[in-house]
Scaffold this motif. Structure first.
Motif, PDB file in Angstrom:
ATOM      1  N   ASP A  84       3.635  -6.955   0.026  1.00 32.17           N
ATOM      2  CA  ASP A  84       3.687  -6.048  -1.117  1.00 32.17           C
ATOM      3  C   ASP A  84       2.832  -6.532  -2.292  1.00 32.17           C
ATOM      4  O   ASP A  84       2.551  -5.764  -3.204  1.00 32.17           O
ATOM      5  CB  ASP A  84       5.130  -5.855  -1.597  1.00 32.17           C
ATOM      6  CG  ASP A  84       5.973  -5.110  -0.575  1.00 32.17           C
ATOM      7  OD1 ASP A  84       5.406  -4.445   0.319  1.00 32.17           O
ATOM      8  OD2 ASP A  84       7.214  -5.198  -0.660  1.00 32.17           O
ATOM      9  N   ASP A  85       2.451  -7.817  -2.279  1.00 34.19           N
ATOM     10  CA  ASP A  85       1.636  -8.378  -3.366  1.00 34.19           C
ATOM     11  C   ASP A  85       0.132  -8.219  -3.121  1.00 34.19           C
ATOM     12  O   ASP A  85      -0.669  -8.520  -4.000  1.00 34.19           O
ATOM     13  CB  ASP A  85       1.953  -9.865  -3.560  1.00 34.19           C
ATOM     14  CG  ASP A  85       3.361 -10.098  -4.069  1.00 34.19           C
ATOM     15  OD1 ASP A  85       3.957  -9.150  -4.631  1.00 34.19           O
ATOM     16  OD2 ASP A  85       3.872 -11.217  -3.895  1.00 34.19           O
ATOM     17  N   ILE A  86      -0.237  -7.762  -1.938  1.00 30.93           N
ATOM     18  CA  ILE A  86      -1.653  -7.625  -1.598  1.00 30.93           C
ATOM     19  C   ILE A  86      -2.167  -6.299  -2.159  1.00 30.93           C
ATOM     20  O   ILE A  86      -1.680  -5.230  -1.780  1.00 30.93           O
ATOM     21  CB  ILE A  86      -1.868  -7.682  -0.077  1.00 30.93           C
ATOM     22  CG1 ILE A  86      -1.387  -9.023   0.468  1.00 30.93           C
ATOM     23  CG2 ILE A  86      -3.337  -7.442   0.269  1.00 30.93           C
ATOM     24  CD1 ILE A  86      -1.370  -9.114   1.976  1.00 30.93           C
ATOM     25  N   PRO A  87      -3.135  -6.375  -3.072  1.00 32.86           N
ATOM     26  CA  PRO A  87      -3.662  -5.122  -3.628  1.00 32.86           C
ATOM     27  C   PRO A  87      -4.499  -4.385  -2.587  1.00 32.86           C
ATOM     28  O   PRO A  87      -5.442  -4.935  -2.035  1.00 32.86           O
ATOM     29  CB  PRO A  87      -4.525  -5.591  -4.805  1.00 32.86           C
ATOM     30  CG  PRO A  87      -4.827  -7.022  -4.540  1.00 32.86           C
ATOM     31  CD  PRO A  87      -3.754  -7.552  -3.639  1.00 32.86           C
ATOM     32  N   MET A  88      -4.089  -3.139  -2.288  1.00 33.32           N
ATOM     33  CA  MET A  88      -4.826  -2.333  -1.309  1.00 33.32           C
ATOM     34  C   MET A  88      -4.939  -0.902  -1.824  1.00 33.32           C
ATOM     35  O   MET A  88      -4.021  -0.389  -2.448  1.00 33.32           O
ATOM     36  CB  MET A  88      -4.135  -2.345   0.053  1.00 33.32           C
ATOM     37  CG  MET A  88      -4.210  -3.682   0.738  1.00 33.32           C
ATOM     38  SD  MET A  88      -3.832  -3.657   2.505  1.00 33.32           S
ATOM     39  CE  MET A  88      -2.351  -2.718   2.611  1.00 33.32           C
ATOM     40  N   GLU A  89      -6.070  -0.317  -1.523  1.00 35.08           N
ATOM     41  CA  GLU A  89      -6.326   1.080  -1.873  1.00 35.08           C
ATOM     42  C   GLU A  89      -5.760   1.977  -0.775  1.00 35.08           C
ATOM     43  O   GLU A  89      -5.505   1.535   0.348  1.00 35.08           O
ATOM     44  CB  GLU A  89      -7.831   1.324  -2.001  1.00 35.08           C
ATOM     45  CG  GLU A  89      -8.526   0.473  -3.046  1.00 35.08           C
ATOM     46  CD  GLU A  89      -8.136   0.839  -4.464  1.00 35.08           C
ATOM     47  OE1 GLU A  89      -7.909   2.031  -4.729  1.00 35.08           O
ATOM     48  OE2 GLU A  89      -8.040  -0.076  -5.303  1.00 35.08           O
ATOM     49  N   GLU A  90      -5.616   3.244  -1.091  1.00 32.74           N
ATOM     50  CA  GLU A  90      -5.206   4.237  -0.094  1.00 32.74           C
ATOM     51  C   GLU A  90      -6.195   4.205   1.067  1.00 32.74           C
ATOM     52  O   GLU A  90      -7.413   4.176   0.870  1.00 32.74           O
ATOM     53  CB  GLU A  90      -5.199   5.622  -0.743  1.00 32.74           C
ATOM     54  CG  GLU A  90      -4.752   6.732   0.174  1.00 32.74           C
ATOM     55  CD  GLU A  90      -3.268   6.700   0.479  1.00 32.74           C
ATOM     56  OE1 GLU A  90      -2.884   7.137   1.574  1.00 32.74           O
ATOM     57  OE2 GLU A  90      -2.492   6.227  -0.375  1.00 32.74           O
ATOM     58  N   GLY A  91      -5.675   4.190   2.283  1.00 31.70           N
ATOM     59  CA  GLY A  91      -6.541   4.175   3.460  1.00 31.70           C
ATOM     60  C   GLY A  91      -6.982   2.795   3.888  1.00 31.70           C
ATOM     61  O   GLY A  91      -7.690   2.662   4.876  1.00 31.70           O
ATOM     62  N   GLU A  92      -6.590   1.750   3.162  1.00 31.23           N
ATOM     63  CA  GLU A  92      -6.880   0.371   3.584  1.00 31.23           C
ATOM     64  C   GLU A  92      -5.677  -0.161   4.357  1.00 31.23           C
ATOM     65  O   GLU A  92      -4.541   0.182   4.043  1.00 31.23           O
ATOM     66  CB  GLU A  92      -7.149  -0.533   2.384  1.00 31.23           C
ATOM     67  CG  GLU A  92      -8.468  -0.292   1.707  1.00 31.23           C
ATOM     68  CD  GLU A  92      -8.722  -1.286   0.581  1.00 31.23           C
ATOM     69  OE1 GLU A  92      -9.879  -1.671   0.419  1.00 31.23           O
ATOM     70  OE2 GLU A  92      -7.776  -1.666  -0.129  1.00 31.23           O
ATOM     71  N   TYR A  93      -5.964  -0.988   5.355  1.00 28.42           N
ATOM     72  CA  TYR A  93      -4.910  -1.531   6.196  1.00 28.42           C
ATOM     73  C   TYR A  93      -5.143  -3.009   6.412  1.00 28.42           C
ATOM     74  O   TYR A  93      -6.279  -3.485   6.376  1.00 28.42           O
ATOM     75  CB  TYR A  93      -4.895  -0.830   7.562  1.00 28.42           C
ATOM     76  CG  TYR A  93      -4.706   0.660   7.454  1.00 28.42           C
ATOM     77  CD1 TYR A  93      -3.433   1.203   7.383  1.00 28.42           C
ATOM     78  CD2 TYR A  93      -5.794   1.524   7.405  1.00 28.42           C
ATOM     79  CE1 TYR A  93      -3.245   2.567   7.275  1.00 28.42           C
ATOM     80  CE2 TYR A  93      -5.622   2.890   7.294  1.00 28.42           C
ATOM     81  CZ  TYR A  93      -4.344   3.410   7.225  1.00 28.42           C
ATOM     82  OH  TYR A  93      -4.166   4.758   7.110  1.00 28.42           O
ATOM     83  N   LEU A  94      -4.087  -3.727   6.702  1.00 27.24           N
ATOM     84  CA  LEU A  94      -4.210  -5.122   7.110  1.00 27.24           C
ATOM     85  C   LEU A  94      -4.619  -5.133   8.579  1.00 27.24           C
ATOM     86  O   LEU A  94      -4.069  -4.386   9.399  1.00 27.24           O
ATOM     87  CB  LEU A  94      -2.881  -5.852   6.928  1.00 27.24           C
ATOM     88  CG  LEU A  94      -2.361  -5.925   5.492  1.00 27.24           C
ATOM     89  CD1 LEU A  94      -0.957  -6.524   5.475  1.00 27.24           C
ATOM     90  CD2 LEU A  94      -3.288  -6.743   4.624  1.00 27.24           C
TER      91      LEU A  94
END
Length: 172
Positions: free
Chosen positions: A87-97
């Motif tokens: 939850d601390d990883i900044p991600m944009e919409e449409g980005e995935y790990l």
């Protein structure tokens, strides 16, 4: 099940005499550490450490961790894996790990044909490349571009694709 604590890198050495450590990052954007307050020294989140500072030397993050104030204390961290809470990883919409994509069932968006399973992601300069192991055991590659990858549904464990013409021409 998706991991709650994500491997972000490995501490490779100390830096200076005030307890900083050099991290070999395992993430696309090491700048994410600027936005993170706590890292973890185990995969279960039971060993949290406050991140007091981040700077860079030779494109590698130097982390100042709370409680490690000397080179002797910091040297105990050498070869440790650093984790961050997802939850601390900044991600944009449409980005995935990447690790969330591995194992997805890859199907044709138009015909519902099952191609196989996504087994690996290779970053390239322009876009990532997804490795798909087909049911016949062969591995085929697809570009991770919006024209090919139409939908990723992590809840259903499915990726829907529309192959570009000629992409799978080696099929019988």
């Amino acid at each position: 099940m998706r991991k709650e604590y994500i491997e972000a890198g490995k501490i490779v050495t100390t830096h200076g005499i005030k307890g900083e450590v050099k991290l070999y990052p395992w993430c696309d954007d090491p700048d994410m550490f600027y936005d993170i307050e706590t890292v973890y020294l185990d995969s279960k989140g039971t060993n949290p450490v406050k991140l007091q500072g981040v700077r860079y030397a030779k494109n590698m993050p130097l982390l100042k961790l709370e409680g490690f104030n000397s080179i002797e204390e910091a040297s105990k961290l050498r070869d440790k894996i650093v984790y961050v809470h997802r939850d601390d990883i900044p991600m944009e919409e449409g980005e995935y790990l990447i690790q969330d994509l591995i194992g997805l069932k890859v199907i044709d968006a138009d015909k519902d044909t099952v191609y196989g399973e996504l087994t690996q992601v290779s970053p390239t300069g322009a876009n990532d490349v997804y490795h798909i192991r087909f049911e016949d055991g062969k591995e085929r590659l697809i570009p991770a571009i919006p024209q090919v990858v139409l939908e990723i549904d992590l809840e259903s464990n499915v990726m829907k694709i529309r192959p570009l013409e000629g992409l799978f021409d080696d099929e019988d």
